[in-house]
Design an enzyme around this catalytic site. Structure first.
Site, PDB file in Angstrom:
ATOM      1  CB  SER A  43      -0.937   0.010   1.218  1.00 18.67           C
ATOM      2  OG  SER A  43      -0.199  -0.021   2.431  1.00 18.67           O
ATOM      3  CE  LYS A  69      -7.521  -0.120   0.974  1.00 17.15           C
ATOM      4  NZ  LYS A  69      -8.289  -0.647   2.130  1.00 17.15           N
ATOM      5  CG  HIS A  96      -4.046  -1.369  -1.789  1.00 16.12           C
ATOM      6  ND1 HIS A  96      -4.566  -0.112  -1.632  1.00 16.12           N
ATOM      7  CD2 HIS A  96      -3.650  -1.774  -0.551  1.00 16.12           C
ATOM      8  CE1 HIS A  96      -4.477   0.249  -0.358  1.00 16.12           C
ATOM      9  NE2 HIS A  96      -3.929  -0.740   0.315  1.00 16.12           N
TER      10      HIS A  96
END
Length: 394
Positions: A183, A242, A211
């Site tokens: 990240s 996300k 991610h």
């Protein structure tokens, strides 16, 4: 008036010490929905600061889905999943997530942090061993510590060191744990090599795809799909706040592993289920991810534009082909200074400092979203060039 406890006075001093070392964090109050255009503490800014990689957090499709779901389900679940809080919407989401990532079963959680706290303490204990990349997310570190298994940390992406640690281990149960996309660096773990080591040493491989989910792989099915990996040894964690644009997380794997987590994972058993309106909204988000190739293609064009726009400048982009594009600065105060200079030009890019990154590697963390335009990226590059076209930033 009574005197403050000694421990509280010590906390005050520690806070002052953090401030003196440019490590004190402050919240910024946002007055607009998540998007590149923000009103930050009353100041309009172009933001490169969210993990809304596909630009879904404020999409009309998901807003409409949430409104419909609120009318159907209300706003709260009322209980934990195993008492009375598991609705048809939750059940449909678990099945849809499993199908989407190609696993036998999935279990949804309220947050990614809870999901990572759940897995390792449920699968391992004293006398077992966990092998973790040194740059893993804090939630993976905490989950490993809670398990009470022996924790072995290998240097970032160092497969030789990991292989040596695994070969030397006599633990009965072993688990390798890694982020897929790291990240703060934006680089990607060598998942094929990690799975090969898991096979060789009879270990599980837990991959945190926070991610990568929604962004990497065919139809955004994630890093494991991009690497074309399937195995009973794989346990996948993905977040839903996300790229999916909503909230929550899930763990997917074999039916046996998921059934065991349902019976033993304390963060699942003892937590009120997330509102069913979120589960229903996420079902729509999965459809948008699956059919979101244009969003992903646009995101890649933004990444290319950023690299092209900073060529010939002093700004050092770390090696990343993901939406996370860190610019290495080094010094804490200098990173803060550059962030403030950008803000003075109407652009928000967060300065990331220890303990989020190792000492001496403070950076600007540019987070790109499909909601950004090419003009937005050009504005960021223009501002960075104005701050320091070739020399050190002042």
């Amino acid at each position: 008036m009574s005197r403050a406890p000694t421990a509280q006075l010590a906390l005050q001093q520690q806070l002052a010490d953090l401030d003196a070392r440019d490590l004190l964090r402050r919240r910024r109050v946002q007055a607009l929905p998540c998007s590149p255009a923000t009103l930050n503490d009353g100041k309009p800014l172009l933001a490169f600061a969210s993990n809304d990689y596909l630009g879904l957090a404020n999409s009309p499709e998901l807003i409409a889905a949430a409104q419909d779901a609120a009318m159907r389900w209300g706003v709260g679940s009322g209980a934990s999943h195993l008492v009375s809080g598991h609705t048809e919407a939750h059940e449909a989401l678990d099945q849809a997530l499993a199908d989407f990532v190609g696993c036998e079963a999935a279990l949804s959680f309220s947050t990614g942090y809870l999901a990572n706290l759940a897995v390792m303490p449920s699968l391992l204990g004293r006398g077992d061993a966990i092998f973790a990349d040194r740059l893993n997310h804090a939630s993976l570190i905490d989950g490993a510590l809670l398990s009470r298994a022996d924790l072995h940390r290998y240097a970032h992406l160092d497969m030789s060191m990991l292989a040596s640690q695994l070969a030397a281990s006599t633990a009965k149960r072993k688990l390798i744990v890694t982020d897929s996309v790291f990240s703060m660096d934006g680089d990607i773990a060598p998942l094929k090599q990690l799975l090969a080591l898991a096979e060789l040493h009879d270990a599980w491989l837990l991959v945190d795809d926070a991610h990568g989910f929604g962004v990497l792989g065919p139809q955004g099915r994630g890093a494991l799909a991009e690497a074309e990996l399937q195995s009973a040894r794989l346990i996948l964690m993905g977040t839903l706040g996300k790229a999916a644009g909503v909230a929550g997380a899930f763990v997917a794997g074999t039916r046996t592993v998921i059934d065991w987590l349902m019976q033993t994972a304390r963060p699942y058993i003892f937590t009120t289920a997330a509102p069913p309106l979120l589960a229903a909204t996420l079902l729509r988000a999965l459809q948008l991810i699956e059919h979101g190739d244009r969003r992903r293609e646009h995101l890649q064009s933004l990444i290319g534009a950023l690299h092209t726009g900073l060529e010939g400048t002093r700004w050092q982009l770390l090696s990343s082909r993901t939406a996370i594009q860190p610019i290495l600065i080094g010094d804490n105060m200098q990173a803060l200074t550059v962030a403030r200079q950008l803000e003075a030009r109407g652009i928000q890019v967060p300065a990331i400092r220890p303990p989020s990154v190792p000492a001496g590697t403070a950076r600007l963390r540019v987070s790109l979203s499909a909601a950004h335009s090419l003009d937005d990226v050009q504005a960021l590059c223009t501002a960075l060039r104005a701050i320091a076209p070739g020399q050190d930033a002042e």
